[in-house]
Structure formats: structure tokens, C-alpha cells
Design a protein around this motif. Structure first.
Motif, PDB file in Angstrom:
ATOM      1  N   LEU A 163       0.821  -1.209   0.000  1.00 26.46           N
ATOM      2  CA  LEU A 163       0.000   0.000   0.000  1.00 26.46           C
ATOM      3  C   LEU A 163       0.853   1.257   0.000  1.00 26.46           C
ATOM      4  O   LEU A 163       0.512   2.254  -0.637  1.00 26.46           O
ATOM      5  CB  LEU A 163      -0.936   0.003   1.215  1.00 26.46           C
ATOM      6  N   SER A 164       1.982   1.212   0.726  1.00 24.24           N
ATOM      7  CA  SER A 164       2.853   2.391   0.804  1.00 24.24           C
ATOM      8  C   SER A 164       3.516   2.706  -0.533  1.00 24.24           C
ATOM      9  O   SER A 164       4.040   3.805  -0.729  1.00 24.24           O
ATOM     10  CB  SER A 164       3.927   2.189   1.877  1.00 24.24           C
ATOM     11  N   ASP A 165       3.518   1.754  -1.470  1.00 29.14           N
ATOM     12  CA  ASP A 165       4.103   1.971  -2.799  1.00 29.14           C
ATOM     13  C   ASP A 165       3.095   2.544  -3.794  1.00 29.14           C
ATOM     14  O   ASP A 165       3.478   2.987  -4.884  1.00 29.14           O
ATOM     15  CB  ASP A 165       4.646   0.650  -3.360  1.00 29.14           C
ATOM     16  N   VAL A 166       1.827   2.517  -3.430  1.00 30.02           N
ATOM     17  CA  VAL A 166       0.768   2.973  -4.331  1.00 30.02           C
ATOM     18  C   VAL A 166       0.723   4.501  -4.356  1.00 30.02           C
ATOM     19  O   VAL A 166       0.823   5.159  -3.326  1.00 30.02           O
ATOM     20  CB  VAL A 166      -0.601   2.415  -3.883  1.00 30.02           C
ATOM     21  N   LYS A 167       0.587   5.057  -5.555  1.00 27.45           N
ATOM     22  CA  LYS A 167       0.460   6.510  -5.711  1.00 27.45           C
ATOM     23  C   LYS A 167      -1.023   6.881  -5.644  1.00 27.45           C
ATOM     24  O   LYS A 167      -1.777   6.663  -6.586  1.00 27.45           O
ATOM     25  CB  LYS A 167       1.068   6.952  -7.035  1.00 27.45           C
ATOM     26  N   PHE A 168      -1.415   7.426  -4.502  1.00 27.61           N
ATOM     27  CA  PHE A 168      -2.803   7.835  -4.324  1.00 27.61           C
ATOM     28  C   PHE A 168      -3.014   9.235  -4.890  1.00 27.61           C
ATOM     29  O   PHE A 168      -2.122  10.086  -4.794  1.00 27.61           O
ATOM     30  CB  PHE A 168      -3.182   7.821  -2.838  1.00 27.61           C
ATOM     31  N   PRO A 169      -4.182   9.502  -5.474  1.00 30.44           N
ATOM     32  CA  PRO A 169      -4.473  10.851  -5.969  1.00 30.44           C
ATOM     33  C   PRO A 169      -4.438  11.873  -4.830  1.00 30.44           C
ATOM     34  O   PRO A 169      -4.552  11.523  -3.657  1.00 30.44           O
ATOM     35  CB  PRO A 169      -5.893  10.712  -6.549  1.00 30.44           C
ATOM     36  N   LYS A 170      -4.288  13.116  -5.179  1.00 28.29           N
ATOM     37  CA  LYS A 170      -4.239  14.193  -4.202  1.00 28.29           C
ATOM     38  C   LYS A 170      -5.507  14.202  -3.350  1.00 28.29           C
ATOM     39  O   LYS A 170      -6.619  14.115  -3.866  1.00 28.29           O
ATOM     40  CB  LYS A 170      -4.082  15.543  -4.904  1.00 28.29           C
ATOM     41  N   GLY A 171      -5.322  14.280  -2.051  1.00 25.79           N
ATOM     42  CA  GLY A 171      -6.461  14.344  -1.145  1.00 25.79           C
ATOM     43  C   GLY A 171      -7.047  12.995  -0.784  1.00 25.79           C
ATOM     44  O   GLY A 171      -8.050  12.925  -0.067  1.00 25.79           O
ATOM     45  N   VAL A 172      -6.421  11.912  -1.266  1.00 31.16           N
ATOM     46  CA  VAL A 172      -6.926  10.557  -1.010  1.00 31.16           C
ATOM     47  C   VAL A 172      -5.922   9.800  -0.157  1.00 31.16           C
ATOM     48  O   VAL A 172      -4.730   9.794  -0.446  1.00 31.16           O
ATOM     49  CB  VAL A 172      -7.164   9.800  -2.333  1.00 31.16           C
ATOM     50  N   GLU A 173      -6.389   9.141   0.902  1.00 34.26           N
ATOM     51  CA  GLU A 173      -5.508   8.403   1.800  1.00 34.26           C
ATOM     52  C   GLU A 173      -6.028   6.978   2.009  1.00 34.26           C
ATOM     53  O   GLU A 173      -7.234   6.731   1.958  1.00 34.26           O
ATOM     54  CB  GLU A 173      -5.405   9.108   3.167  1.00 34.26           C
ATOM     55  N   SER A 174      -5.086   6.074   2.260  1.00 32.09           N
ATOM     56  CA  SER A 174      -5.438   4.690   2.569  1.00 32.09           C
ATOM     57  C   SER A 174      -5.883   4.588   4.023  1.00 32.09           C
ATOM     58  O   SER A 174      -5.191   5.078   4.926  1.00 32.09           O
ATOM     59  CB  SER A 174      -4.236   3.778   2.327  1.00 32.09           C
ATOM     60  N   VAL A 175      -7.008   3.933   4.249  1.00 31.12           N
ATOM     61  CA  VAL A 175      -7.500   3.739   5.616  1.00 31.12           C
ATOM     62  C   VAL A 175      -6.551   2.841   6.397  1.00 31.12           C
ATOM     63  O   VAL A 175      -6.222   3.104   7.557  1.00 31.12           O
ATOM     64  CB  VAL A 175      -8.924   3.152   5.603  1.00 31.12           C
TER      65      VAL A 175
END
Length: 216
Positions: A163-175
Motif C-alpha cells: 500500500l505504501s508503494d501505491v500513488k494515491f491521488p491528491k487528497g486521497v488516503e489509505s484507511v
């Protein structure tokens, strides 16, 4: 894909219970409920054919929907959908209200891209083992993505994307990541597949050719 799949017409349902729901399904309607926010839950009825058409699109499950409930527009997300065990029928839907200015939590699908173009898979005989098909995220309604991309182009044999390697869009976070490092779950791993790789097959073919030439 038409924006019409993100809009549904509904009526308030006052006749509740299993018997009432069964009667609605016989009339080709879908019982549902909208809950969350500061308002009380509302039981509603939807037209099954509209729901059936909309639910065929992946975006239906991760997009803010507009539900017109007796003339009042409510923005909501699909939180749970129940289906008939063997008939192509939706039997119940749970919707969660989306409130502007309040963060929401939901699951969005993962799109694994460049899997077929990855050298580890295309040339070296690897195969991608997907540990997740969707990711639970939190964000403001305006930042809600329809999906999260995970790029496999440069992945190597034996490598795991977390999960830490995934590029999340701006303003989006992993629960999950918000719970601590121990929740850095595996998303996909490329493992060695059975059988020779493309390169190994080419080497074997070349060797067989050399042996044939020697015998002659």
C-alpha cells in the motif's frame, strides 16, 4: 458511459418488513435504504431495470450517486448490495449519504496497468498474484476517484507492491496505512510461473539448432 447511471429515481417506502420487500421484488422493484449524516435513515424503492443497468458499470460502486427521492436529491454511495443467489436480480441496496465538506470512507477498485508489458511477466515467465482488488480510502467527496492505478511496468520477479508503494491521488488516503506501519498490506506480487520463460525457450531452441548442425 452515460452520467445517467449515476442518477436514480426513488420513492419513500413506508410498507416495511420481509413480506413487503418480497411484494416489491415481485413487482420488479428494489427495496433499499439511505442512512448516514445527520438525518434519519430513509427506506426507499427503486426500479429494478434501472438498477440492473447501472450496476453493470464498475464506476457505479465508487461514484457519488444522485438519488431523487420524491423530488428531493440525495447524494450517496453504494455501501452494500444483495443479489439473488442464482437469478440476475438485485434484492436490496444500502446507500450511505455523502455530505459536502465531510470526509467519506469507501472502497474503490484497483486497476493494474502495464501488466502485459512488464518484462518480468512477458519475458521472464512471471505471473502477477493480486492480493487486493480494491482499496479502502478516505477523502472529501470532491476528491473521490473511480479507481486507483497500480503500475506493474517496472516490477521484478519476486517483488511485492505494498500500500505504501501505491500513488494515491491528491487528497486521497489509505484507511489501512492510517492505522500504522504494520497495516502496510501487500497489493500484488510477481512470482515465477511454472515452465520456461521466453528467453529460456529461445536459448533452448538455439542449443537444439547447434546440436542438429553438429550431428550433420
Amino acid at each position: 458511459m452515460s452520467d445517467a447511471i449515476f442518477k436514480l429515481d426513488a420513492t419513500v417506502r413506508t410498507d416495511l418488513g420481509k413480506g413487503a420487500s418480497r411484494r416489491l421484488r415481485h413487482q420488479d422493484k428494489v427495496p433499499a435504504i439511505i442512512y448516514g449524516g445527520d438525518e434519519a435513515p430513509v427506506s426507499i424503492t427503486l426500479e429494478h431495470n434501472k438498477v440492473q443497468q447501472a450496476q453493470e458499470f464498475e464506476a457505479f460502486y465508487s461514484h457519488v450517486l444522485t438519488i431523487n427521492v420524491d423530488g428531493k436529491k440525495v447524494e450517496a454511495l453504494v455501501k452494500d448490495m444483495q443479489r439473488h443467489p442464482f437469478k440476475p436480480k438485485v434484492t436490496h441496496i444500502d446507500f450511505q449519504r455523502v455530505v459536502a465538506g465531510q470526509a467519506l470512507t469507501t472502497n474503490v477498485p484497483i486497476h493494474f496497468i502495464n501488466e502485459e508489458e512488464s518484462d518480468a511477466i512477458k519475458l521472464n515467465g512471471g505471473h502477477a498474484e493480486h492480493h487486493m482488488n480494491d482499496i479502502e480510502i478516505t477523502c472529501m467527496p470532491k476528491n473521490l476517484p473511480e479507481f486507483i492505478e497500480v503500475d506493474l511496468l517496472n516490477i521484478e520477479i519476486g517483488q511485492t507492491i505494498h500500500l505504501s508503494d501505491v500513488k494515491f491521488p491528491k487528497g486521497v488516503e489509505s484507511v489501512e496505512l492510517g492505522k500504522g506501519e504494520e497495516h502496510d498490506l501487500a497489493v500484488v506480487t510477481v512470482k515465477t510461473a511454472r515452465g520456461p520463460s521466453v528467453e529460456e525457450e529461445a536459448e533452448d531452441a538455439a542449443a537444439e539448432g547447434d546440436e542438429g548442425a553438429t550431428e550433420e
